[in-house]
Scaffold this motif. Structure first.
Motif, PDB file in Angstrom:
ATOM      1  N   MET A 310      79.791 -24.953  11.703  1.00 41.34           N
ATOM      2  CA  MET A 310      80.738 -23.982  11.800  1.00 41.34           C
ATOM      3  C   MET A 310      79.890 -22.658  11.301  1.00 41.34           C
ATOM      4  O   MET A 310      80.212 -21.293  12.176  1.00 41.34           O
ATOM      5  CB  MET A 310      82.086 -23.987  10.598  1.00 41.34           C
ATOM      6  CG  MET A 310      83.542 -23.326  11.214  1.00 41.34           C
ATOM      7  SD  MET A 310      84.235 -23.414  12.878  1.00 41.34           S
ATOM      8  CE  MET A 310      84.686 -25.168  12.932  1.00 41.34           C
ATOM      9  N   PHE A 417      92.451 -28.491  18.649  1.00 45.25           N
ATOM     10  CA  PHE A 417      90.486 -28.073  18.609  1.00 45.25           C
ATOM     11  C   PHE A 417      90.731 -26.993  17.543  1.00 45.25           C
ATOM     12  O   PHE A 417      89.666 -26.349  17.835  1.00 45.25           O
ATOM     13  CB  PHE A 417      90.252 -27.544  20.378  1.00 45.25           C
ATOM     14  CG  PHE A 417      90.198 -28.580  21.017  1.00 45.25           C
ATOM     15  CD1 PHE A 417      88.818 -29.488  20.930  1.00 45.25           C
ATOM     16  CD2 PHE A 417      91.310 -29.105  22.097  1.00 45.25           C
ATOM     17  CE1 PHE A 417      88.423 -30.623  21.725  1.00 45.25           C
ATOM     18  CE2 PHE A 417      90.425 -30.474  22.639  1.00 45.25           C
ATOM     19  CZ  PHE A 417      89.902 -31.404  22.623  1.00 45.25           C
ATOM     20  N   GLU A 418      91.361 -26.037  17.339  1.00 49.33           N
ATOM     21  CA  GLU A 418      91.742 -25.439  16.523  1.00 49.33           C
ATOM     22  C   GLU A 418      90.726 -25.819  15.114  1.00 49.33           C
ATOM     23  O   GLU A 418      91.055 -26.680  14.855  1.00 49.33           O
ATOM     24  CB  GLU A 418      93.404 -25.112  15.927  1.00 49.33           C
ATOM     25  CG  GLU A 418      93.977 -24.301  17.713  1.00 49.33           C
ATOM     26  CD  GLU A 418      93.529 -23.792  18.190  1.00 49.33           C
ATOM     27  OE1 GLU A 418      92.351 -22.523  17.056  1.00 49.33           O
ATOM     28  OE2 GLU A 418      93.491 -23.273  19.261  1.00 49.33           O
ATOM     29  N   LYS A 419      90.665 -24.845  14.126  1.00 47.80           N
ATOM     30  CA  LYS A 419      89.578 -24.815  13.231  1.00 47.80           C
ATOM     31  C   LYS A 419      90.495 -25.613  12.060  1.00 47.80           C
ATOM     32  O   LYS A 419      91.261 -24.734  11.815  1.00 47.80           O
ATOM     33  CB  LYS A 419      88.913 -23.196  12.903  1.00 47.80           C
ATOM     34  CG  LYS A 419      88.382 -23.127  14.153  1.00 47.80           C
ATOM     35  CD  LYS A 419      87.374 -21.614  13.138  1.00 47.80           C
ATOM     36  CE  LYS A 419      86.563 -21.506  13.636  1.00 47.80           C
ATOM     37  NZ  LYS A 419      85.984 -19.763  12.894  1.00 47.80           N
ATOM     38  N   ALA A 438      86.321 -28.590  16.807  1.00 45.80           N
ATOM     39  CA  ALA A 438      86.355 -27.041  16.715  1.00 45.80           C
ATOM     40  C   ALA A 438      84.833 -27.261  16.926  1.00 45.80           C
ATOM     41  O   ALA A 438      84.262 -25.923  17.706  1.00 45.80           O
ATOM     42  CB  ALA A 438      86.858 -26.464  15.468  1.00 45.80           C
ATOM     43  N   ARG A 441      83.671 -28.349  21.080  1.00 42.41           N
ATOM     44  CA  ARG A 441      84.512 -27.650  22.037  1.00 42.41           C
ATOM     45  C   ARG A 441      83.581 -25.274  21.950  1.00 42.41           C
ATOM     46  O   ARG A 441      83.352 -25.526  23.001  1.00 42.41           O
ATOM     47  CB  ARG A 441      86.242 -26.566  21.897  1.00 42.41           C
ATOM     48  CG  ARG A 441      86.676 -25.169  22.487  1.00 42.41           C
ATOM     49  CD  ARG A 441      88.227 -25.370  22.452  1.00 42.41           C
ATOM     50  NE  ARG A 441      88.378 -24.857  21.215  1.00 42.41           N
ATOM     51  CZ  ARG A 441      89.266 -24.356  20.919  1.00 42.41           C
ATOM     52  NH1 ARG A 441      90.154 -24.474  21.968  1.00 42.41           N
ATOM     53  NH2 ARG A 441      89.539 -23.557  19.383  1.00 42.41           N
TER      54      ARG A 441
END
Length: 478
Positions: A310, A417-419, A438, A441
């Motif tokens: 990340m 798909f959001e953090k 996330a 994506r």
């Protein structure tokens, strides 16, 4: 041609008046009317030329001695002088009225164009898009050949065409740091600084130099307003991005703190028990504690790995190194590397034939597949079937990761798909940080692809992702 028309009008007027036999007074008034009319139609120079022709005709045909270019006495001189003076004064007055009417019409057109400019600028919600299109908008509305805009902070240059002089950007940059009014630059380009209040924010150039000083100042003010809007929106976006970054950073720290403490606590308890229990523990208990240490250590390693991924994505350091690859080895390699998570599941690999090489980054796509496989294993019961597929569709290379598990709640689908997002029922189905999808994506976006999901309660889940299909190495690729 105005000069030929003035000559023809003077000759025709003289012929008609001579044929009609009008008196000198009437003839003088008719000639004077002709001069005024010429002034309103063709300007002062043509009207003075017409006045000279009419004066000669007036002298030759109507002032004694007739048919001679001489004046008999003081009265004739006064008549001729009066005619010439009236012609000049009337011509100047008519020319002034004509010029004022022309200026009024020009101002009306300028006002209409400025209103149209303001309306078109208001249609753009994207300020950055407005700045890139503004030179072409100005060119079209004000009927110009080319327009260029230089912005000081941040330094940018926009032009309506590619044939502007190479030195124009430097010239506008110098002008953008000055307080000059309209000036001429090489290439017959008129330019002036763009002001926002008392602050210089850039410069604008246009060709040909047909804008009046008033119109140029008004356009400059409009463009200055647009620049102010762009700068304000960019500052707002930066502030919002900074706030979002701080919020995500806080969420990341909170999430990692919580997730890291859980395996660390388990490892510490197991290790302490092993150390303090000594010989009082049987072999089965020792084995269980050792497995706890191994399992939680692996989980801890995975958490740190996701955090590093990340961080790489947030820092925009993901590099795509596409090389010719077959899809079957990619899928099989992902399954092998995820073996520990897939031991209690049935995994099938289906590859569309012929499996000819395609250009993609095997390292990145392997990371994507491993995230999806481990995600499927985490949220489906033991014995579930997981299928990996690859195929070519239109101009993209598609991959499916499908399971027959309990599926995803419809309310979770738009957010998965959001953090750091974890589904409503995730607490009882596995241990995760909410970073995996996330990361997936973001990797695919960097690769020029995308991902979608189809699922429903009790219907299983299918993740489909794709990358551009390119079967030939690009120039310079290894």
């Amino acid at each position: 041609m105005p000069w030929l028309g003035a000559t023809a009008a003077a000759v025709l007027t003289t012929v008609i008046q001579t044929w009609l036999g009008v008196g000198s007074t009437t003839a003088g008034l008719v000639f004077l009317t002709l001069v005024v009319w010429m002034a309103t139609q063709s300007g002062l120079a043509v009207s003075l030329y017409c006045a000279a022709l009419c004066a000669l005709s007036f002298d030759f045909f109507y002032l004694p001695p007739v048919h001679r270019f001489t004046l008999a006495g003081p009265q004739e001189w006064v008549s001729m002088s009066t005619f010439l003076a009236c012609s000049v004064v009337a011509g100047r007055v008519a020319e002034r009225a004509r010029r004022q009417a022309r200026h009024a019409e020009q101002r009306r057109e300028d006002v209409e164009r400025l209103n149209l400019l303001g309306q078109e600028m208001m249609l753009y919600e994207d300020a950055a898009g407005l700045m890139s299109e503004l030179p072409r908008i100005l060119q079209r509305i004000f009927l110009l050949d080319a327009v260029a805009i230089y912005v000081r902070e941040p330094e940018r240059f926009f032009a309506s065409s590619d044939d502007m002089p190479m030195s124009l950007e430097a010239s506008l940059s110098a002008l953008g740091h000055s307080q000059l009014t309209v000036t001429m630059l090489p290439g017959e380009i008129a330019a002036l600084p763009l002001m926002m209040g008392m602050r210089n924010v850039g410069a604008m150039g246009w060709r040909p130099a047909v804008l009046s000083p008033e119109a140029a100042a008004a356009v400059s003010a409009q463009v200055g307003i647009a620049l102010a809007r762009v700068l304000a929106m960019e500052a707002s976006a930066r502030a919002e991005a900074q706030r979002e970054g701080e919020r995500l950073r806080t969420a990341l720290i909170d999430s990692l703190t919580h997730e890291l403490r859980t395996p660390l606590t388990s490892i510490r308890v197991a290790a302490t028990t092993l150390l303090e229990g000594g010989k009082g523990l049987d072999d089965a208990t020792r084995q269980d504690l050792a497995e706890i240490v191994a399992e939680e250590s692996a989980r801890l390693d995975g958490l740190i790995g996701e955090a590093v991924e990340m961080a790489e994505i947030d820092a925009n350091v993901v590099q795509v190194n596409a090389v010719p690859q077959h899809t079957r080895p990619l899928l099989q390699n992902a399954v092998d590397k995820s073996h520990a998570a897939l031991t209690k599941h049935q995994v099938a690999v289906v590859v569309q034939e012929p499996d000819t090489p395609a250009m993609f980054d095997p390292q990145l796509l392997s990371r994507v597949l491993r995230h999806l496989l481990e995600n499927a294993a985490r949220y489906t019961p033991p014995g579930s079937r997981i299928v990996l597929r690859s195929r070519r569709a239109a101009e993209r290379l598609e991959f499916d990761v499908e399971d027959n598990g309990p599926g995803i709640d419809p309310s979770d689908l738009p957010l998965i798909f959001e953090k750091f997002y974890r589904g409503k029922d995730s607490s009882g189905k596995g241990k995760g940080t909410g970073m995996g999808l996330a990361i997936v994506r973001a990797i695919l976006v960097a690769h020029g692809g995308g991902i979608e999901v189809a699922s429903g309660p009790g219907q299983g889940t299918k993740f489909r992702f794709w990358v551009p299909l390119n079967e030939k190495p690009e120039n310079g690729s290894s």
